[in-house]
Design a protein around this motif. Structure first.
Motif, short mmCIF file in Angstrom:
data_model
loop_
_atom_site.label_atom_id
_atom_site.label_comp_id
_atom_site.label_asym_id
_atom_site.label_seq_id
_atom_site.Cartn_x
_atom_site.Cartn_y
_atom_site.Cartn_z
N GLU A 174 -1.23 -24.28 9.60
CA GLU A 174 -2.37 -24.30 10.52
C GLU A 174 -2.18 -25.32 11.63
O GLU A 174 -1.65 -26.40 11.41
CB GLU A 174 -3.66 -24.64 9.75
N GLY A 175 -2.64 -24.96 12.82
CA GLY A 175 -2.65 -25.89 13.93
C GLY A 175 -1.46 -25.74 14.85
O GLY A 175 -0.36 -25.40 14.42
N PRO A 176 -1.68 -25.99 16.14
CA PRO A 176 -0.62 -25.78 17.13
C PRO A 176 0.58 -26.70 16.96
O PRO A 176 1.72 -26.28 17.17
CB PRO A 176 -1.33 -26.03 18.47
N THR B 159 -7.46 -17.57 23.57
CA THR B 159 -7.60 -18.88 24.24
C THR B 159 -6.51 -19.85 23.79
O THR B 159 -5.88 -20.53 24.60
CB THR B 159 -8.99 -19.48 23.94
N ALA B 160 -6.27 -19.91 22.47
CA ALA B 160 -5.25 -20.82 21.95
C ALA B 160 -3.85 -20.39 22.37
O ALA B 160 -2.99 -21.23 22.65
CB ALA B 160 -5.34 -20.89 20.43
N ALA B 161 -3.61 -19.08 22.45
CA ALA B 161 -2.29 -18.60 22.86
C ALA B 161 -1.95 -19.08 24.26
O ALA B 161 -0.82 -19.50 24.54
CB ALA B 161 -2.25 -17.08 22.79
N ALA B 162 -2.94 -19.04 25.15
CA ALA B 162 -2.71 -19.49 26.52
C ALA B 162 -2.60 -21.01 26.59
O ALA B 162 -1.73 -21.56 27.28
CB ALA B 162 -3.85 -19.01 27.41
N ARG B 163 -3.45 -21.71 25.84
CA ARG B 163 -3.46 -23.17 25.89
C ARG B 163 -2.17 -23.77 25.35
O ARG B 163 -1.65 -24.75 25.90
CB ARG B 163 -4.65 -23.70 25.08
N ASP C 249 4.79 -15.94 23.57
CA ASP C 249 6.12 -15.38 23.32
C ASP C 249 6.80 -16.06 22.13
O ASP C 249 8.02 -16.24 22.11
CB ASP C 249 7.00 -15.51 24.56
N ALA C 250 6.03 -16.45 21.12
CA ALA C 250 6.61 -17.06 19.93
C ALA C 250 7.56 -16.07 19.26
O ALA C 250 7.31 -14.87 19.23
CB ALA C 250 5.50 -17.46 18.96
N PRO C 251 8.67 -16.56 18.67
CA PRO C 251 9.69 -15.68 18.08
C PRO C 251 9.30 -15.16 16.70
O PRO C 251 10.04 -15.33 15.72
CB PRO C 251 10.91 -16.60 18.01
N GLN D 212 -7.87 -24.79 14.74
CA GLN D 212 -7.59 -25.01 16.16
C GLN D 212 -7.05 -23.75 16.85
O GLN D 212 -6.37 -23.85 17.86
CB GLN D 212 -6.58 -26.15 16.32
N GLY D 213 -7.37 -22.61 16.31
CA GLY D 213 -7.01 -21.37 16.99
C GLY D 213 -5.65 -20.82 16.65
O GLY D 213 -5.22 -19.81 17.23
#
Length: 275
Positions: A34-36, A58-62, A67-69, A90-91
């Motif tokens: 969990e968490g960025p 929102t989290a993907a853009a932030r 483009d995660a592998p 945290q998204g």
């Protein structure tokens, strides 16, 4: 990127949430991340372990995770909350493959094993019956920060893939080898056979600055840390070369296990670099 997942009761959502349970983790060989920050560490250091990534738009853009592998799904906040172990995620949630290190890789049986691995590690932390997930995760993080070569969790300690342990490592789980399931006696025997000094952090021991001044931290060292409430038993202490305590100079009644472990690991790191 798949279509948006909106149903918190969907089978996929329940399967991810179930990884908070130890028996499900044992059956699947997977764990919850969990968490960025933790996800970024996995992407950078062990991307082959990632199986699925779930992220709010929102989290993907932030966090630049578009483009995660890894197979990635957009999810709603409600879906992410249903998956996550935390109350306020945290998204970002990922599913990873477990990757425990064999104790034989930490403490090889032969000199050939050491040479193949690059020589004798300088610092190893051994956790005996450490049950609190926050403490275990923080010690793994401290070991990583101090440049330790491995962490060994005996079979009586908490599962390192417990979500709270994983969160407490803040990504260090992907930096330092973590071995599980061995007994304390076996881990100590293997370490001693390779020439380690075995030290136990215990309130009955000698002051840490004294032990360092005597040069006991200059060589390869295996630190043993015990249970939060009971510490190490007399039988445990009989296995080690010396018991060591972190002196308390103020009025605090005691010191948190993870804090004391951090001090011990860093004292070894300082000694190695001074030597």
């Amino acid at each position: 990127m798949s279509d948006l997942l909106e149903n918190p009761r969907a089978g996929r959502v329940k399967a991810v949430a179930a990884l908070s349970k130890k028996d499900v983790r044992a059956d699947t060989g997977l764990f919850l991340l969990e968490g960025p920050q933790a996800v970024r560490e996995a992407i950078e250091y062990r991307p082959e372990l990632l199986r699925e990534l779930y992220v709010t738009p929102t989290a993907a853009a932030r966090y630049a995770l578009d483009d995660a592998p890894v197979d990635t799904w957009f999810v709603t906040e409600q879906v992410l909350e249903a998956m996550a172990d935390t109350v306020t995620p945290q998204g970002v949630v990922a599913v990873c493959q477990q990757f425990p290190t064999s104790v034989k890789d930490v403490f090889p049986d032969t000199a050939d094993g050491l040479e193949a691995r690059g020589g004798l590690p300088g610092i190893v932390a051994i956790l005996e019956e450490v049950r609190d997930p926050g403490n275990a995760g923080t010690i793994i993080r401290a070991a990583d920060a101090a440049g330790a070569d491995a962490v060994v969790l005996t079979g009586r300690s908490v599962d390192p893939y417990n979500p709270k342990v994983v969160r407490s490592t803040t990504g260090s789980l992907f930096h330092v080898p973590v071995s599980v399931g061995v007994t304390l006696a076996d881990a100590v025997s293997r370490a001693r056979g390779l020439g380690y000094t075995i030290l136990a952090a215990d309130v009955s021991g000698d002051d840490l600055p004294v032990v360092r001044a005597e040069g006991m931290l200059d060589g390869p060292t295996a630190w043993v840390f015990g249970n939060e409430a009971r510490g190490l038993t007399a039988e445990d202490l009989a296995l080690v070369d010396r018991a060591v305590k972190v002196p308390i100079y103020g009025k605090a009644e005691s010191m948190n296990l993870a804090t004391a472990a951090s001090v011990c690991l860093y004292e070894s790191a300082f000694a190695h670099r001074t030597a």
